[in-house]
Design a protein around this motif. Structure first.
Motif, PDB file in Angstrom:
ATOM      1  N   LEU A 185     -40.851   1.587   7.664  1.00  0.00           N
ATOM      2  CA  LEU A 185     -39.860   0.909   8.507  1.00  0.00           C
ATOM      3  C   LEU A 185     -40.534   0.042   9.577  1.00  0.00           C
ATOM      4  O   LEU A 185     -40.037  -1.037   9.924  1.00  0.00           O
ATOM      5  CB  LEU A 185     -38.910   1.922   9.160  1.00  0.00           C
ATOM      6  CG  LEU A 185     -38.009   2.706   8.183  1.00  0.00           C
ATOM      7  CD1 LEU A 185     -37.107   3.675   8.936  1.00  0.00           C
ATOM      8  CD2 LEU A 185     -37.155   1.758   7.334  1.00  0.00           C
ATOM      9  N   ILE A 186     -41.682   0.511  10.088  1.00  0.00           N
ATOM     10  CA  ILE A 186     -42.423  -0.306  11.071  1.00  0.00           C
ATOM     11  C   ILE A 186     -42.895  -1.581  10.375  1.00  0.00           C
ATOM     12  O   ILE A 186     -42.781  -2.693  10.905  1.00  0.00           O
ATOM     13  CB  ILE A 186     -43.628   0.475  11.663  1.00  0.00           C
ATOM     14  CG1 ILE A 186     -43.141   1.755  12.365  1.00  0.00           C
ATOM     15  CG2 ILE A 186     -44.425  -0.405  12.623  1.00  0.00           C
ATOM     16  CD1 ILE A 186     -44.233   2.613  12.992  1.00  0.00           C
ATOM     17  N   SER A 187     -43.390  -1.391   9.149  1.00  0.00           N
ATOM     18  CA  SER A 187     -43.873  -2.530   8.367  1.00  0.00           C
ATOM     19  C   SER A 187     -42.732  -3.519   8.076  1.00  0.00           C
ATOM     20  O   SER A 187     -42.899  -4.736   8.202  1.00  0.00           O
ATOM     21  CB  SER A 187     -44.490  -1.992   7.076  1.00  0.00           C
ATOM     22  OG  SER A 187     -44.843  -3.040   6.239  1.00  0.00           O
ATOM     23  N   ALA A 188     -41.559  -2.980   7.723  1.00  0.00           N
ATOM     24  CA  ALA A 188     -40.411  -3.845   7.374  1.00  0.00           C
ATOM     25  C   ALA A 188     -39.994  -4.706   8.555  1.00  0.00           C
ATOM     26  O   ALA A 188     -39.773  -5.919   8.425  1.00  0.00           O
ATOM     27  CB  ALA A 188     -39.237  -2.985   6.898  1.00  0.00           C
ATOM     28  N   VAL A 189     -39.884  -4.079   9.737  1.00  0.00           N
ATOM     29  CA  VAL A 189     -39.441  -4.842  10.914  1.00  0.00           C
ATOM     30  C   VAL A 189     -40.454  -5.936  11.247  1.00  0.00           C
ATOM     31  O   VAL A 189     -40.088  -7.050  11.619  1.00  0.00           O
ATOM     32  CB  VAL A 189     -39.236  -3.908  12.139  1.00  0.00           C
ATOM     33  CG1 VAL A 189     -38.995  -4.724  13.401  1.00  0.00           C
ATOM     34  CG2 VAL A 189     -38.092  -2.935  11.899  1.00  0.00           C
ATOM     35  N   GLY A 190     -41.747  -5.630  11.066  1.00  0.00           N
ATOM     36  CA  GLY A 190     -42.788  -6.588  11.461  1.00  0.00           C
ATOM     37  C   GLY A 190     -43.184  -7.574  10.373  1.00  0.00           C
ATOM     38  O   GLY A 190     -44.024  -8.435  10.617  1.00  0.00           O
ATOM     39  N   GLN A 191     -42.568  -7.482   9.191  1.00  0.00           N
ATOM     40  CA  GLN A 191     -43.071  -8.276   8.055  1.00  0.00           C
ATOM     41  C   GLN A 191     -42.839  -9.778   8.210  1.00  0.00           C
ATOM     42  O   GLN A 191     -43.495 -10.584   7.555  1.00  0.00           O
ATOM     43  CB  GLN A 191     -42.468  -7.762   6.729  1.00  0.00           C
ATOM     44  CG  GLN A 191     -41.017  -8.104   6.497  1.00  0.00           C
ATOM     45  CD  GLN A 191     -40.402  -7.385   5.288  1.00  0.00           C
ATOM     46  OE1 GLN A 191     -40.772  -6.256   4.953  1.00  0.00           O
ATOM     47  NE2 GLN A 191     -39.454  -8.048   4.628  1.00  0.00           N
ATOM     48  N   GLY A 192     -41.915 -10.174   9.066  1.00  0.00           N
ATOM     49  CA  GLY A 192     -41.628 -11.604   9.235  1.00  0.00           C
ATOM     50  C   GLY A 192     -42.603 -12.299  10.173  1.00  0.00           C
ATOM     51  O   GLY A 192     -42.664 -13.528  10.226  1.00  0.00           O
ATOM     52  N   ALA A 193     -43.358 -11.522  10.936  1.00  0.00           N
ATOM     53  CA  ALA A 193     -44.239 -12.122  11.950  1.00  0.00           C
ATOM     54  C   ALA A 193     -45.500 -12.679  11.301  1.00  0.00           C
ATOM     55  O   ALA A 193     -45.898 -12.239  10.219  1.00  0.00           O
ATOM     56  CB  ALA A 193     -44.620 -11.058  12.974  1.00  0.00           C
ATOM     57  N   ASP A 194     -46.137 -13.656  11.972  1.00  0.00           N
ATOM     58  CA  ASP A 194     -47.353 -14.185  11.360  1.00  0.00           C
ATOM     59  C   ASP A 194     -48.537 -13.245  11.582  1.00  0.00           C
ATOM     60  O   ASP A 194     -48.453 -12.282  12.341  1.00  0.00           O
ATOM     61  CB  ASP A 194     -47.623 -15.647  11.773  1.00  0.00           C
ATOM     62  CG  ASP A 194     -47.967 -15.819  13.223  1.00  0.00           C
ATOM     63  OD1 ASP A 194     -47.419 -16.747  13.840  1.00  0.00           O
ATOM     64  OD2 ASP A 194     -48.781 -15.011  13.748  1.00  0.00           O
ATOM     65  N   GLU A 195     -49.627 -13.531  10.913  1.00  0.00           N
ATOM     66  CA  GLU A 195     -50.779 -12.635  10.855  1.00  0.00           C
ATOM     67  C   GLU A 195     -51.256 -12.186  12.245  1.00  0.00           C
ATOM     68  O   GLU A 195     -51.578 -11.035  12.475  1.00  0.00           O
ATOM     69  CB  GLU A 195     -51.893 -13.371  10.072  1.00  0.00           C
ATOM     70  CG  GLU A 195     -53.162 -12.604   9.818  1.00  0.00           C
ATOM     71  CD  GLU A 195     -52.955 -11.285   9.039  1.00  0.00           C
ATOM     72  OE1 GLU A 195     -51.935 -11.142   8.337  1.00  0.00           O
ATOM     73  OE2 GLU A 195     -53.840 -10.405   9.184  1.00  0.00           O
ATOM     74  N   ARG A 196     -51.245 -13.150  13.175  1.00  0.00           N
ATOM     75  CA  ARG A 196     -51.685 -12.860  14.548  1.00  0.00           C
ATOM     76  C   ARG A 196     -50.818 -11.791  15.225  1.00  0.00           C
ATOM     77  O   ARG A 196     -51.232 -11.132  16.155  1.00  0.00           O
ATOM     78  CB  ARG A 196     -51.568 -14.156  15.364  1.00  0.00           C
ATOM     79  CG  ARG A 196     -52.808 -14.584  16.083  1.00  0.00           C
ATOM     80  CD  ARG A 196     -52.691 -16.050  16.570  1.00  0.00           C
ATOM     81  NE  ARG A 196     -51.340 -16.535  16.835  1.00  0.00           N
ATOM     82  CZ  ARG A 196     -50.721 -16.464  18.005  1.00  0.00           C
ATOM     83  NH1 ARG A 196     -51.291 -15.881  19.038  1.00  0.00           N
ATOM     84  NH2 ARG A 196     -49.516 -16.994  18.153  1.00  0.00           N
ATOM     85  N   LYS A 197     -49.586 -11.660  14.755  1.00  0.00           N
ATOM     86  CA  LYS A 197     -48.646 -10.721  15.382  1.00  0.00           C
ATOM     87  C   LYS A 197     -48.294  -9.583  14.428  1.00  0.00           C
ATOM     88  O   LYS A 197     -47.188  -9.040  14.470  1.00  0.00           O
ATOM     89  CB  LYS A 197     -47.355 -11.473  15.767  1.00  0.00           C
ATOM     90  CG  LYS A 197     -47.566 -12.720  16.567  1.00  0.00           C
ATOM     91  CD  LYS A 197     -47.428 -12.439  18.038  1.00  0.00           C
ATOM     92  CE  LYS A 197     -47.629 -13.718  18.839  1.00  0.00           C
ATOM     93  NZ  LYS A 197     -47.706 -13.466  20.263  1.00  0.00           N
ATOM     94  N   LYS A 198     -49.196  -9.271  13.522  1.00  0.00           N
ATOM     95  CA  LYS A 198     -48.873  -8.283  12.481  1.00  0.00           C
ATOM     96  C   LYS A 198     -48.569  -6.899  13.085  1.00  0.00           C
ATOM     97  O   LYS A 198     -49.123  -6.530  14.142  1.00  0.00           O
ATOM     98  CB  LYS A 198     -49.992  -8.203  11.445  1.00  0.00           C
ATOM     99  CG  LYS A 198     -51.286  -7.684  11.996  1.00  0.00           C
ATOM    100  CD  LYS A 198     -52.298  -7.489  10.891  1.00  0.00           C
ATOM    101  CE  LYS A 198     -53.437  -6.683  11.444  1.00  0.00           C
ATOM    102  NZ  LYS A 198     -54.728  -7.239  11.409  1.00  0.00           N
ATOM    103  N   PRO A 199     -47.681  -6.147  12.413  1.00  0.00           N
ATOM    104  CA  PRO A 199     -47.262  -4.859  12.962  1.00  0.00           C
ATOM    105  C   PRO A 199     -48.379  -3.814  12.935  1.00  0.00           C
ATOM    106  O   PRO A 199     -49.217  -3.805  12.032  1.00  0.00           O
ATOM    107  CB  PRO A 199     -46.110  -4.439  12.044  1.00  0.00           C
ATOM    108  CG  PRO A 199     -46.307  -5.196  10.779  1.00  0.00           C
ATOM    109  CD  PRO A 199     -46.992  -6.480  11.147  1.00  0.00           C
ATOM    110  N   ILE A 200     -48.341  -2.932  13.928  1.00  0.00           N
ATOM    111  CA  ILE A 200     -49.388  -1.906  14.100  1.00  0.00           C
ATOM    112  C   ILE A 200     -48.739  -0.576  14.490  1.00  0.00           C
ATOM    113  O   ILE A 200     -47.814  -0.553  15.307  1.00  0.00           O
ATOM    114  CB  ILE A 200     -50.351  -2.310  15.248  1.00  0.00           C
ATOM    115  CG1 ILE A 200     -51.107  -3.596  14.912  1.00  0.00           C
ATOM    116  CG2 ILE A 200     -51.338  -1.178  15.581  1.00  0.00           C
ATOM    117  CD1 ILE A 200     -51.795  -4.236  16.124  1.00  0.00           C
ATOM    118  N   PHE A 201     -49.252   0.502  13.915  1.00  0.00           N
ATOM    119  CA  PHE A 201     -48.948   1.837  14.440  1.00  0.00           C
ATOM    120  C   PHE A 201     -50.265   2.377  14.973  1.00  0.00           C
ATOM    121  O   PHE A 201     -51.285   2.319  14.284  1.00  0.00           O
ATOM    122  CB  PHE A 201     -48.406   2.749  13.324  1.00  0.00           C
ATOM    123  CG  PHE A 201     -48.389   4.214  13.709  1.00  0.00           C
ATOM    124  CD1 PHE A 201     -47.285   4.764  14.348  1.00  0.00           C
ATOM    125  CD2 PHE A 201     -49.489   5.039  13.447  1.00  0.00           C
ATOM    126  CE1 PHE A 201     -47.275   6.115  14.713  1.00  0.00           C
ATOM    127  CE2 PHE A 201     -49.488   6.386  13.814  1.00  0.00           C
ATOM    128  CZ  PHE A 201     -48.368   6.917  14.446  1.00  0.00           C
TER     129      PHE A 201
END
Ligand code: BES
Ligand code: ZN
Ligand code: ZN
Length: 447
Positions: A185-201
């Protein structure tokens, strides 16, 4: 020594009275400057503060008000040194006055070409070490929230936490494909952002700490919330750089727990994403299998906070801790109900909730309980998945959000969810704000 230096060295007395009766006879007729909850008289030699007007306030509000009174007083007192020579109450009741005084000097001027300087008087007191600790966390939290999203993305929040939490070690940093499988779910929410803003846990734990009590702090760290494809309006989006305020507060609280040497084993979990719009963004009606195996249908991409927290709560639950606390700028509905200053909280354990309410009163750090009203849980039902991330009613949005989170808390694990604004606006300061962390620290000291 010059005359000027001499003056600087001299400490002027401040006397704080809690009622008109306490005032010395000769002062009763003096003309005080009046503020909403106190009166002040300032002359060359001394300052008299009369808190008579705050007597109508309850314990929580009185303690909360003492911070504002300290802040306003500091703004009236430049360059001189002061000490408190009389107070008609327990000494420890004045801690918030000193904290407010110290917070007065905060400015966020990183992006001002011309920095404004104002001098503040120094106030001597027995709590200087404690006030410094609290202010360090408050200033960190404010700076982090105030930083704009073009400067501060998920990676920068992670780096700021790592730098600030000297007594913690990083035990997990998960992104990319690994994030997709471990925290879908963290990945899904962050998947639209560009590489520089990629999602992180990421997960930090206190170094060399082995205590009997294990607690998790989980922060919503949305570096900017556009709403995603369910895009927000312009005005709805204007403050959304603060959507990482839960994470900022959790970092500040973790630091306080280590600074105070509280005997608990703390794990800090940060869910760091940008909720942005692109051809890769997740969509309304998408269905994702969450970390705990349940299928979640996206009813609204703007209800992203509860999605990222859900996977982190599942992770924390797997470790069977003694307490899970999450902090999040989760719903507009909570703000409609409580306004900016009072975060709402939800709790699955009545005794724990009472303890937190008590801590809130003692510290003057507002937190107000709303119910986990189970009759509303059916509003989260979904046609094609196990449930949806939004309720199907216009009402009770803060509660349905909390009920969504509760689905991921394993039975019998005590859990507190805090829905906060993380932003303040008064005559002296507008910007990011620490909320609830003094109350939570007080609670954690007791568990
Ligand atoms: N970050 C917002 C909530 C928010 C808005 C907090 C304003 C403080 C001030 C959150 O992600 C959000 O957009 N929530 C939606 C949920 C809705 C789509 C069910 C909301 O509250 O409108
Ligand atoms: Zn949102
Ligand atoms: Zn949000």
């Amino acid at each position: 020594m010059t005359n000027k230096n001499n003056q600087k060295q001299k400490k002027k007395p401040i006397s704080i009275y809690f009622s008109d009766n306490q005032l010395p006879e000769k002062l009763k007729k003096s003309s005080f400057q009046t503020y909403s909850s106190f009166k002040i008289l300032k002359n060359e030699e001394r300052i008299i503060i009369n808190l008579e007007k705050s007597s109508r306030l309850n314990q929580l509000q009185k303690n909360f008000e003492l911070i504002s009174i300290g802040l306003i007083s500091a703004n009236l007192c430049d360059h001189d040194n002061y000490f408190v020579d009389f107070f008609g109450c327990k000494k420890s009741n004045l801690k918030n006055f000193f904290l407010g005084w110290n917070l007065a000097s905060y400015r966020f001027q990183k992006f001002k070409s011309k920095k404004k300087k104002k001098l503040y008087g120094k106030i001597y007191n027995d709590y200087e070490k404690e006030i410094k600790r609290l202010s360090d966390s408050y200033f960190f939290i404010r700076d982090l929230i105030n930083a704009p999203a073009n400067i501060l993305g998920p990676m920068e929040i992670f780096q700021a936490a790592r730098k600030f939490l000297k007594k913690f070690e990083l035990v997990n940093f998960i992104s990319g494909k690994k994030l997709e499988s471990m925290f879908p779910l963290i990945s899904a929410v962050g998947q639209g952002a560009d590489e520089r803003k990629k999602p992180i846990f990421c997960e930090f734990v206190m170094k060399k700490k082995k205590s009997k009590k294990k607690i998790f702090l989980i922060g919503k760290g949305v570096s900017f919330d556009t709403g995603g494809l369910n895009i927000k309006t312009g005005s709805g989006m204007s403050l959304m750089k603060k959507d990482m305020g839960g994470a900022a507060n959790c970092i500040g609280l973790a630091k306080l727990i280590s600074d105070y040497g509280v005997d608990v084993d703390v794990s800090l979990l940060l869910c760091l994403v940008e909720n942005s719009i692109s051809k890769k963004s997740f969509r309304p009606s998408d269905i994702f299998k969450s970390r705990n195996g349940s299928f979640v249908e996206i009813g609204d991409t703007d209800a992203e906070g509860r999605l990222i927290l859900a996977d982190a709560i599942s992770y924390a639950s797997e470790k069977k801790p003694d307490l899970i606390i999450d902090m999040a700028t989760l719903t507009g509905a909570s703000r409609v109900a409580m306004g900016l200053e009072v975060p709402s909280f939800f709790c699955n354990d009545d005794d724990l909730a009472m303890n937190l309410i008590d801590s809130s009163k003692i510290t003057g750090d507002p937190l107000w309980q709303l119910p986990l009203w189970y009759n509303y849980a059916n509003q989260l039902k979904s046609n094609h998945a196990d449930f949806r991330n939004i309720g199907n009613s216009m009402f009770g949005g803060a509660i349905t959000a909390a009920l969504f989170l509760e689905k991921f808390v394993q039975k019998d694990i005590p859990w507190i969810h805090i829905d906060l604004m993380a932003w303040t606006k008064n005559n002296y300061y507008e910007g990011g704000e620490a909320m609830g962390i003094r109350a939570l620290l007080n609670l954690i000291k007791k568990i």
